[in-house]
Enzyme design. Structure first.
Site, PDB file in Angstrom:
ATOM      1  N   TYR B 183       0.886  -1.167   0.000  1.00 57.27           N
ATOM      2  CA  TYR B 183       0.000   0.000   0.000  1.00 57.27           C
ATOM      3  C   TYR B 183       0.915   1.205   0.000  1.00 57.27           C
ATOM      4  O   TYR B 183       1.679   1.415   0.943  1.00 57.27           O
ATOM      5  CB  TYR B 183      -0.899   0.013   1.240  1.00 57.27           C
ATOM      6  CG  TYR B 183      -2.056  -0.946   1.141  1.00 57.27           C
ATOM      7  CD1 TYR B 183      -1.904  -2.289   1.458  1.00 57.27           C
ATOM      8  CD2 TYR B 183      -3.312  -0.508   0.730  1.00 57.27           C
ATOM      9  CE1 TYR B 183      -2.965  -3.177   1.363  1.00 57.27           C
ATOM     10  CE2 TYR B 183      -4.378  -1.383   0.633  1.00 57.27           C
ATOM     11  CZ  TYR B 183      -4.196  -2.708   0.942  1.00 57.27           C
ATOM     12  OH  TYR B 183      -5.246  -3.575   0.842  1.00 57.27           O
ATOM     13  N   HIS B 215      -3.895  -2.510  -8.198  1.00 55.34           N
ATOM     14  CA  HIS B 215      -5.102  -3.228  -7.775  1.00 55.34           C
ATOM     15  C   HIS B 215      -6.230  -2.286  -7.405  1.00 55.34           C
ATOM     16  O   HIS B 215      -7.350  -2.441  -7.849  1.00 55.34           O
ATOM     17  CB  HIS B 215      -4.742  -4.132  -6.596  1.00 55.34           C
ATOM     18  CG  HIS B 215      -5.878  -4.980  -6.153  1.00 55.34           C
ATOM     19  ND1 HIS B 215      -6.793  -4.562  -5.220  1.00 55.34           N
ATOM     20  CD2 HIS B 215      -6.251  -6.213  -6.537  1.00 55.34           C
ATOM     21  CE1 HIS B 215      -7.678  -5.525  -5.031  1.00 55.34           C
ATOM     22  NE2 HIS B 215      -7.384  -6.535  -5.816  1.00 55.34           N
ATOM     23  N   HIS B 216      -5.930  -1.314  -6.563  1.00 56.52           N
ATOM     24  CA  HIS B 216      -6.933  -0.276  -6.330  1.00 56.52           C
ATOM     25  C   HIS B 216      -6.261   0.986  -5.813  1.00 56.52           C
ATOM     26  O   HIS B 216      -5.117   0.949  -5.344  1.00 56.52           O
ATOM     27  CB  HIS B 216      -8.076  -0.759  -5.421  1.00 56.52           C
ATOM     28  CG  HIS B 216      -7.778  -0.837  -3.960  1.00 56.52           C
ATOM     29  ND1 HIS B 216      -7.737  -2.024  -3.274  1.00 56.52           N
ATOM     30  CD2 HIS B 216      -7.527   0.128  -3.047  1.00 56.52           C
ATOM     31  CE1 HIS B 216      -7.469  -1.789  -2.008  1.00 56.52           C
ATOM     32  NE2 HIS B 216      -7.331  -0.496  -1.834  1.00 56.52           N
ATOM     33  N   HIS B 286      -2.798   0.483  -3.972  1.00 57.61           N
ATOM     34  CA  HIS B 286      -2.507  -0.904  -3.593  1.00 57.61           C
ATOM     35  C   HIS B 286      -1.899  -1.598  -4.811  1.00 57.61           C
ATOM     36  O   HIS B 286      -2.564  -1.784  -5.826  1.00 57.61           O
ATOM     37  CB  HIS B 286      -3.802  -1.594  -3.147  1.00 57.61           C
ATOM     38  CG  HIS B 286      -3.644  -3.065  -2.904  1.00 57.61           C
ATOM     39  ND1 HIS B 286      -4.708  -3.911  -2.768  1.00 57.61           N
ATOM     40  CD2 HIS B 286      -2.547  -3.837  -2.755  1.00 57.61           C
ATOM     41  CE1 HIS B 286      -4.276  -5.145  -2.575  1.00 57.61           C
ATOM     42  NE2 HIS B 286      -2.968  -5.130  -2.564  1.00 57.61           N
ATOM     43  N   HIS B 365     -18.238  -2.158   2.903  1.00 52.81           N
ATOM     44  CA  HIS B 365     -16.977  -2.304   3.630  1.00 52.81           C
ATOM     45  C   HIS B 365     -17.108  -3.266   4.805  1.00 52.81           C
ATOM     46  O   HIS B 365     -17.990  -3.110   5.652  1.00 52.81           O
ATOM     47  CB  HIS B 365     -16.518  -0.942   4.139  1.00 52.81           C
ATOM     48  CG  HIS B 365     -15.239  -1.000   4.925  1.00 52.81           C
ATOM     49  ND1 HIS B 365     -14.042  -1.309   4.336  1.00 52.81           N
ATOM     50  CD2 HIS B 365     -14.987  -0.834   6.244  1.00 52.81           C
ATOM     51  CE1 HIS B 365     -13.099  -1.317   5.259  1.00 52.81           C
ATOM     52  NE2 HIS B 365     -13.640  -1.036   6.427  1.00 52.81           N
ATOM     53  N   HIS B 367     -14.162  -6.033   7.176  1.00 50.27           N
ATOM     54  CA  HIS B 367     -12.787  -6.530   7.245  1.00 50.27           C
ATOM     55  C   HIS B 367     -12.745  -7.950   6.699  1.00 50.27           C
ATOM     56  O   HIS B 367     -13.639  -8.354   5.946  1.00 50.27           O
ATOM     57  CB  HIS B 367     -12.242  -6.374   8.669  1.00 50.27           C
ATOM     58  CG  HIS B 367     -11.981  -4.942   9.022  1.00 50.27           C
ATOM     59  ND1 HIS B 367     -11.689  -4.509  10.284  1.00 50.27           N
ATOM     60  CD2 HIS B 367     -11.968  -3.828   8.230  1.00 50.27           C
ATOM     61  CE1 HIS B 367     -11.504  -3.197  10.267  1.00 50.27           C
ATOM     62  NE2 HIS B 367     -11.690  -2.761   9.043  1.00 50.27           N
ATOM     63  N   MET B 440     -16.136  -5.011  10.762  1.00 57.11           N
ATOM     64  CA  MET B 440     -17.005  -3.877  10.483  1.00 57.11           C
ATOM     65  C   MET B 440     -18.140  -4.358   9.575  1.00 57.11           C
ATOM     66  O   MET B 440     -18.015  -5.391   8.929  1.00 57.11           O
ATOM     67  CB  MET B 440     -16.229  -2.770   9.759  1.00 57.11           C
ATOM     68  CG  MET B 440     -15.153  -2.126  10.612  1.00 57.11           C
ATOM     69  SD  MET B 440     -14.539  -0.634   9.803  1.00 57.11           S
ATOM     70  CE  MET B 440     -13.495   0.017  11.111  1.00 57.11           C
TER      71      MET B 440
END
Lengths: 570, 570
Positions: B183, B215-216, B286, B365, B367, B440
């Protein structure tokens, strides 16, 4: 080969046969008085909504046949796939014969899946011409339902011995009461000195003309502890019925509408007569007379076939499922609440012979809230075989059913009986017990060789139920007290049935240890510790059979099939 | 129009388009270096077992194409119904182009159902000739997975203003670290005195050659409360990264592989610049570099399109779902545990304008344990509309998704967000929280006009959770104490996770009242009573859409289709 009247007047007579290799049922419907058509079909519990229907209709000039379905409002629609296949229609002096076939499973989501166990057949008679299928208003027609076991097992009939004798236990030309429901009780007696015999078969004897009225019949043997029983002949719920008749509860034979002769397997017979057994028998006939016919005479009953040449094994009956106790309860307002009774490995280990037993027949039993019953055999924690299952069980249709194949049960096996209940129409909890508004979950299995094990049933451990009531008291903000000084039913009646208390009761029944009843004869337990036993663990479940959809057998038009029946009279 | 590389080397390049009227996806696969065939397909979460595959294979002389499926052991079988339909195969200098189409739903139970949300695409490359489909050993081939949103919404691109300007937030020619996952954090700064503008569109800027590695990417705005931020450029997890960068969390733009340009609806834009907003931006990229390429330079990032001519509405972002608190927990060893967060009618009544708001995009979103996320809009107790649903959600693929249609939310509506978690690989409870091993359940919805409501989330009432821990202590025979003096996570970690304690936790979450967070900006609640609020009641659920099976479009041979590709080289 199988036959049942659909309506109480006997205007519609259904015959059918089953082809297991083809997975198809052939139906023949005799319509004695065809007006402007009829509906015949199947639905989950006999309702006319969400039903799968074959429809014959006429506009007064032309007649049509089609496979249809009804939606949740009862409106009829043509099926996109025509699975009731018309094979022929023939007029005869006695009426119109309609011949059609239907695969067990069609894979059309609108179609009914024909399974083992009870099937609710529905019928309706069109008394006015209709111009289309959609024009039929099923709420306005003369209609009804009939329960049958459509998928009869395909059993080869054992050879019968030459010394076979028969005995008819029949009502003595009684007058059927002019009311919808009658349970008639009639006492019969075996001859003095009647020695031990084996019943090897029985069949119904039905007075001609009353085929649509005789709903079911049972022959019970009375308890040996009483020397004699009164010769009663009258309604079972009459105030005049002697109390002692309540001691006549050992089933010798049971028949229900649509059932045929019952054959014991050739190596076994049901013992009756001889020392240690009562000479008294009780016949119970359920007359279903919704049209309230008056003055109908009846001499129906059961014909027993028996032999003095005893077969190798005595047959026995064992009770599986739940103990009759209020600790097993169903909250009100549930559409499908599940209770499970266990016959544990520990009990079968102790009570069954090393060579095992063979179950050949089964009679499922609940009271009025019962909707499904299934018993599964589990070995080493893995479900192996369904003993008997009825996904459309009705408490109004309890017959002894031959199994499709013998089920071998060995020491260490577990027999798990699960009942599904509907209490949507009730406002308080339904507890286990003997009362008609209490519930049972029982499978009477018929097996050989007979063992000492008469009853292998369970109930939740009462200590854990007590913890449940404590939890209910603590968890809810409302002022409730399901206090231990009152009875278990009273405690259940005071539970505020919110979603949490319902869920936790389910979790309790799925988790808490059980009290096992592993009994010889009533109330005498096999030696051992039977309290706080662990629930059987299941590591592998039986997979749901994937419905097998036959390839389309020939053309299936999705348009109605015109029939040449000529003009129908008004 | 849509394009994504499948493998990290970029040997397989997928393009596709979606026809909603036909309910069909057209695929074009460019194979740069065809060996002896390839597999392309879809499966629940990218596994090669129980996958739905299109296969091109060659025995060295002839090539074939077929629709296949893999069983639970990974063995390939030809599909009885060929639903990947080959439309063409063409050799070009850059490689082989394969064109084929696939209906969203085929009604073949072996086939994958293409739905909104994430689709896990899988590919495999055959490096040896094979004589039949069955001879392919999928565990031995070079293979991989790529996640995409296959069913992109069909949105008309709004007209862009003539005074539109662009700004690129890109990495400054960095060297991608030679490790699988990086990252990268890079700080950028708006010009001094930059006034309020509206971002109306953004798109990725990707360094040519690195398409398969990026990737993002996300652009965050920093908190206005700090006057300045350090100019960091390096890995986000580096010890050298200044802590203050953690205050750069307000999302301005987010892109993930396979996504395209993001357009705001023509009546709204995302405000940035001007007084009260920070001039500092953080770019996070990322890089996914599983082949551990060394020395690759990269200047990828995001290009923002913005205008000084403010649009009618500021767009806003609202957080729905669960509060970040350990009271919401998932037992270990669960394959699909469900937690639900509520935005209640009381909160929307207070916080939304009478004309309502329009949600136009959503970013789901969780985890690492998250598997499905869905938000449903309910009005008057009846579920009306899915706001956004992802049945194959992956925490590794979180993009902002445009909705197919605007969702109008009015005062009094309820927004119910449900997350499904898998904790089969965990040995202790997973509690809610910020940590990567905590969980989350959030849906960031993008809407206009902006309101004061920043966060509308819930968690179970802590008092009821306390009763749950008490119950666990009392109910279990084991000596456990989930004692109140320790923290909630510690109490969860001491629960013995038997079936009862799991079930009762589920029942608790489905029953207990909630604590509502109906907040203006972080931690400032709207005035009102928000504790011990009743759970929304749902009287009518949305029905699962019945998959619509298109009529067979032309012949579908169930034999492989031979292809004329000539001999393939070894």
């Amino acid at each position: 080969p199988y036959k049942v009247p659909l309506d109480p007047q006997g205007l519609l007579q259904l015959s059918w046969n089953v082809s297991y290799p083809e997975q198809v049922v052939h139906f023949q419907l005799l319509v004695r008085d065809l007006r402007f058509g009829l509906l015949f079909g199947m639905s989950d519990r006999g309702e006319f909504e969400n039903a799968d229907l074959a429809v014959l209709w006429s506009d007064g000039h032309n007649s049509y046949f089609g496979d249809a379905w009804s939606d949740a409002k009862g409106q009829l629609h043509m099926d996109s796939q025509q699975d009731y296949q018309l094979l022929g229609a023939r007029k005869a002096p006695e009426g119109l014969y309609l011949l059609f076939r239907r695969a067990f499973s069609t894979c059309d989501p609108k179609d009914y899946l024909i399974e083992d166990g009870t099937v609710h057949l529905i019928y309706g008679i069109l008394e006015k011409p209709v111009h289309s299928l959609q024009a039929i208003n099923i709420s306005a027609i003369h209609r009804g339902l009939q329960r049958v076991q459509l998928l009869k097992p395909n059993i080869t009939i054992p050879e019968l011995p030459s010394d076979m004798k028969t005995m008819e236990i029949t009502a003595p030309n009684i007058v059927i009461p002019s009311q919808e429901t009658t349970y008639w009780c009639y006492m019969a007696e075996l001859p003095a000195g009647f020695s031990k015999h084996h019943i090897i078969m029985y069949e119904p004897v039905i007075t001609v003309g009353n085929e649509a009225l005789v709903h079911h019949m049972e022959v019970f043997q009375c308890a040996a502890k009483f020397d004699s029983f009164p010769h009663y002949n009258g309604p079972c719920d009459s105030k005049m019925k002697p109390d002692r008749l309540n001691y006549c509860r050992h089933v010798l034979a049971a028949w229900a509408m649509g059932a045929q002769a019952f054959y014991y397997p050739e190596e076994a017979g049901l013992a009756f007569g001889g020392p240690g057994s009562s000479r008294y028998l009780r016949l119970e006939v359920h007359y279903h007379n919704p049209l309230v016919f008056k003055g109908r005479h009846d001499s129906s009953g059961i014909r027993l076939y028996f032999t003095a040449t005893l077969r190798r094994y005595d047959a026995g009956i064992m009770e599986l499922g739940l103990v009759y106790t209020p600790v097993m309860a169903i909250p009100p307002g549930e559409d499908a609440f599940i209770l499970t009774g266990y016959c544990t490995d520990k009990c079968t280990q102790l009570a069954l012979p090393a060579a095992g037993i063979r179950i050949f027949a089964s009679q499922l039993h609940t009271h009025l809230a019962g909707r499904k019953v299934v018993t599964v055999l589990s070995r080493d924690g893995r479900e192996r075989q369904v003993v008997n299952a009825d996904g459309h069980y009705s408490p109004h249709f309890q017959e002894i059913r031959m199994l499709k194949e013998l089920v071998a049960v060995y020491p260490g096996d577990e027999l798990i009986t699960t009942c599904t209940y509907n209490t949507e129409d009730r406002s308080r909890a339904t507890v286990g017990g003997f009362g008609i508004l209490e519930e049972m979950c029982v499978n009477y299995v018929h097996y050989y060789p007979q063992t000492q094990l008469e009853l292998c049933k369970s109930a939740v451990d009462p200590g854990y139920l007590h913890r449940y009531f404590n939890l209910v008291n603590r968890f809810n903000d409302e002022e409730v007290c399901t206090c231990p000084q009152v009875s278990v039913p009273q405690q259940f009646f005071s539970v505020p049935w919110n979603a949490f208390n319902r869920d936790v009761l389910k979790s309790l029944y799925g988790f808490a240890p059980i009290s096992m009843h592993c009994n010889k004869s009533s109330a005498v337990r096999f030696p051992g510790e039977w309290e706080k036993q662990p629930l059987p663990t299941i590591t592998e479940r039986l997979r749901e059979p994937v419905p097998h959809c036959p390839p389309a057998p020939g053309p299936r038009p999705s348009a109605p099939v015109p029939l040449n029946l000529g003009e129908l009279r008004r």
